[in-house]
Write an enzyme that holds these catalytic residues in place. Sequence first.
Site, PDB file in Angstrom:
ATOM      1  N   GLU A 130       0.825  -1.204   0.000  1.00 17.70           N
ATOM      2  CA  GLU A 130       0.000   0.000   0.000  1.00 17.70           C
ATOM      3  C   GLU A 130       0.863   1.260   0.000  1.00 17.70           C
ATOM      4  O   GLU A 130       0.509   2.278  -0.586  1.00 17.70           O
ATOM      5  CB  GLU A 130      -0.930  -0.007   1.215  1.00 17.70           C
ATOM      6  CG  GLU A 130      -2.054  -1.017   1.149  1.00 17.70           C
ATOM      7  CD  GLU A 130      -3.128  -0.626   0.162  1.00 17.70           C
ATOM      8  OE1 GLU A 130      -2.848  -0.662  -1.061  1.00 17.70           O
ATOM      9  OE2 GLU A 130      -4.235  -0.302   0.595  1.00 17.70           O
ATOM     10  N   THR A 183      -5.254   7.494  -5.240  1.00 20.14           N
ATOM     11  CA  THR A 183      -5.279   7.695  -3.797  1.00 20.14           C
ATOM     12  C   THR A 183      -4.292   8.769  -3.372  1.00 20.14           C
ATOM     13  O   THR A 183      -4.608   9.636  -2.549  1.00 20.14           O
ATOM     14  CB  THR A 183      -4.951   6.380  -3.065  1.00 20.14           C
ATOM     15  OG1 THR A 183      -5.894   5.385  -3.466  1.00 20.14           O
ATOM     16  CG2 THR A 183      -5.006   6.553  -1.566  1.00 20.14           C
TER      17      THR A 183
END
Length: 315
Positions: A130, A183
């Site tokens: 991530e 993101t």
Amino acid sequence: MTQDEIKVFCPATIANISCGFDVLGLALGTIGDEMVIRKKEQPGIVITRVTGQDLPLEAHKNVAGVAGLAMLESLEYPEGFELEIHKKIKAGSGIGSSAASASGVVWGINYLLGNPCSEEQLVRFAMEGEKLASGTPHADNVAPAIYGGITLVRSSDPLDVVRIHCPSDLYASVVHPHIEIKTADSRKILRTSISLADGIRQWGNLGALIAGFYKEDYALIGRSLEDHIIEPIRSILIPGFDDIKKHALAAGALGCGISGSGPSIFALSKGRDTAGKAARAMSEVLSALDLEHDTYVSGINTKGIKLITGERENH
């Protein structure tokens, strides 16, 4: 498939769940990636195939590769693994595309090695993937993918993940408009400080939402699905957001908000029928805007990642 090779289902996830920015997430059952993981004698991670998206095959440039390498390094494992990644979750969709890859590989490696690592350790490894994807090692997507159901990340450092009770009749509706919001970009527009009044309001909603899950109090869940801090900023990036939310609520949804960093929008409902109505209402708004989109209805996936042994069941 032998025990040297497995195929796994890696679920899509909804992060934040309105008032739980960076701490709450849930796993879906009807949408997710598939991954084949096999042992090899040579050390390291080799990605042999990616379908569904144009992603790097180099392990250090791919979130699955980075997560897997972090795990092998921690375990001091002398051999390695080959990966096939079959992407069904579009990148930048807001339903955990990178998390599915990162969590799927560490879960699969753990299974093939006889489960030496705890779920919390697997989350920690997946967070490295991530970090590559968004610049921040957040756990709100990888935690529900690995633990299943609904999870609360009490702390990222040190990592502390809490399983949250999932009401039996809770369903999610998701619409994914075909625009991409990265993101990393969506985090840049957020405020870095909030007022005490906003904080108090958000903490009240978060605490009440958790209580609603445990009590299976759907009305309380609905009252608590409010976000006055992140949603007003990020919703500007999503065409038709206010109308989508209004139509979902009018169709009977308990609440509606942005899934992760968007552009996907989720609604939670009591019962599959209501969730279906909410999904259709949300879809109609995007259709009226001539915006291509995908629509999903799913129960909450309490198992998370799992082996594929035949036809995958729907939840």
